[in-house]
Write a protein that holds these residues in place. Structure first.
Motif, PDB file in Angstrom:
ATOM      1  N   ARG A 182     -60.067 -10.348 -18.307  1.00  0.00           N
ATOM      2  CA  ARG A 182     -60.035 -11.800 -18.131  1.00  0.00           C
ATOM      3  C   ARG A 182     -59.552 -12.473 -19.421  1.00  0.00           C
ATOM      4  NH1 ARG A 182     -62.087 -15.757 -14.899  1.00  0.00           N
ATOM      5  NH2 ARG A 182     -62.805 -17.673 -15.900  1.00  0.00           N
ATOM      6  N   LYS A 185     -55.767 -12.251 -19.703  1.00  0.00           N
ATOM      7  CA  LYS A 185     -55.127 -13.193 -18.781  1.00  0.00           C
ATOM      8  C   LYS A 185     -55.175 -14.614 -19.352  1.00  0.00           C
ATOM      9  CE  LYS A 185     -55.450 -15.176 -14.143  1.00  0.00           C
ATOM     10  NZ  LYS A 185     -56.113 -15.124 -12.811  1.00  0.00           N
ATOM     11  N   TRP A 225     -48.942 -15.008 -11.551  1.00  0.00           N
ATOM     12  CA  TRP A 225     -50.401 -15.035 -11.591  1.00  0.00           C
ATOM     13  C   TRP A 225     -50.981 -15.550 -10.277  1.00  0.00           C
ATOM     14  CZ3 TRP A 225     -52.778 -12.235 -14.893  1.00  0.00           C
ATOM     15  CH2 TRP A 225     -52.289 -12.054 -16.196  1.00  0.00           C
ATOM     16  N   MET A 226     -50.208 -16.356  -9.561  1.00  0.00           N
ATOM     17  CA  MET A 226     -50.683 -16.868  -8.264  1.00  0.00           C
ATOM     18  C   MET A 226     -50.373 -15.902  -7.130  1.00  0.00           C
ATOM     19  SD  MET A 226     -49.783 -20.939  -8.590  1.00  0.00           S
ATOM     20  CE  MET A 226     -48.213 -20.790  -9.447  1.00  0.00           C
ATOM     21  N   THR A 229     -52.882 -11.426  -7.168  1.00  0.00           N
ATOM     22  CA  THR A 229     -54.266 -11.789  -7.461  1.00  0.00           C
ATOM     23  C   THR A 229     -55.156 -10.576  -7.755  1.00  0.00           C
ATOM     24  OG1 THR A 229     -54.719 -11.786  -5.068  1.00  0.00           O
ATOM     25  CG2 THR A 229     -54.162 -13.898  -6.103  1.00  0.00           C
ATOM     26  N   GLU A 230     -54.740  -9.389  -7.310  1.00  0.00           N
ATOM     27  CA  GLU A 230     -55.566  -8.205  -7.569  1.00  0.00           C
ATOM     28  C   GLU A 230     -55.359  -7.714  -8.994  1.00  0.00           C
ATOM     29  OE1 GLU A 230     -53.989  -4.344  -6.004  1.00  0.00           O
ATOM     30  OE2 GLU A 230     -52.768  -5.690  -4.764  1.00  0.00           O
ATOM     31  N   LYS A 231     -56.350  -6.969  -9.490  1.00  0.00           N
ATOM     32  CA  LYS A 231     -56.275  -6.417 -10.841  1.00  0.00           C
ATOM     33  C   LYS A 231     -56.029  -4.917 -10.759  1.00  0.00           C
ATOM     34  CE  LYS A 231     -59.440  -7.643 -13.751  1.00  0.00           C
ATOM     35  NZ  LYS A 231     -60.750  -7.944 -14.349  1.00  0.00           N
TER      36      LYS A 231
END
Length: 284
Positions: A182, A185, A225-226, A229-231
């Motif tokens: 996080r 990001k 980034w939109m 959405t998954e990491k």
């Protein structure tokens, strides 16, 4: 075998280095291009980029054996000894090319060489210093493009947004072999925002044509980034790749603001070979 060498040097990225050179070079040009100066500058920047990527893999060999076993060195497609010789040869070629431009180019090339070696050998393992190192190299790459003229502080201010943007990419790239954190990001989003704000302030009195390209840059920088959405490591690599590919757009905005639209189009066009080749060869 040839493809392995292109993979080793992350060849698509060389075009983002070229766009930096165009930025530094074109803002001091009118409509006449001195090709005898531009070609050695492109060669210097290109050789430095390729050398940095090659030596990065050489010193990352043990890490890549665990995290990226398909890379040319850990997979055994290219030996470490050959990679080391290639990297040093490319560094030498870069500084020889700079000699054909002039003293300022040689000095900048030497400093970039030192920074590249420092990063690949040690600093990449120190997060903050590694990020500052990479952003400094890109900053100097733009200044290298202007090294055929008398130095002015104007090029320093123009180079700063490139450094900020690359710092944001570098922070995120540090997590590309794992799920991005996080903090990475948020740091990336903030530095992209600072890049945009800086460009707006820097170019507010330079007409309005470049605002269209700036809008495209904002979309390209934030849209991933939109969408993603998954990491996952794969998603992180995609976002890093997209942002790296947008470097020519950022360079083009500044060229359009401080020079002319023709040179801006040439600068932005570097995104096309970078994108096409990145479909076959990894950019990160």
């Amino acid at each position: 075998m040839i493809k392995s060498y292109f993979q080793l040097v992350r060849f698509p990225g060389i075009f983002t280095a070229f766009s930096n050179i165009f930025l530094g070079f074109f803002i001091y040009s009118e409509f006449v291009v001195d090709w005898l100066v531009l070609f050695p500058l492109l060669a210097t920047s290109g050789f430095l980029f390729l050398a940095g990527m090659t030596l990065n893999d050489y010193f990352d060999y043990n890490t890549d054996k665990n995290e990226r076993s398909n890379r040319p060195l850990p997979s055994g497609k290219i030996s470490r000894k050959i990679a080391l010789c290639l990297g040093l040869a490319l560094l030498s070629a870069a500084n020889i090319s700079a000699f054909f431009v002039g003293f300022q180019a040689v000095m900048i090339s030497v400093v970039m060489t030192i920074l590249i070696l420092a990063y690949d050998i040690k600093l990449k393992n120190i997060k903050i210093l590694g990020v500052l190192n990479l952003s400094s190299i890109r900053f100097l790459n733009v200044i290298l493009g202007s090294s055929a003229v008398i130095f002015t502080f104007e090029i320093v201010w123009i180079s700063i947004p490139i450094a900020i943007f690359v710092a944001g990419i570098s922070i995120l790239a540090k997590t590309e072999s794992s799920d991005y954190s996080r903090k990475a990001k948020i740091a990336n989003l903030i530095l992209v925002f600072f890049t945009i704000v800086y460009v707006v302030i820097l170019t507010h009195d330079k007409g309005s044509t470049h605002w269209i390209i700036l809008g495209a840059f904002v979309i390209v920088s934030y849209l991933p980034w939109m969408i993603f959405t998954e990491k996952s490591p794969k998603i992180t690599q995609k976002i890093v790749t997209i942002q790296l590919l947008s470097i020519p757009i950022l360079d083009g905005i500044l060229v359009m603001a401080f020079s002319n639209i023709v040179f801006a189009i040439v600068t932005i066009s570097m995104i096309f070979p970078a994108y096409v080749i990145s479909r076959k060869l990894s950019l990160t």
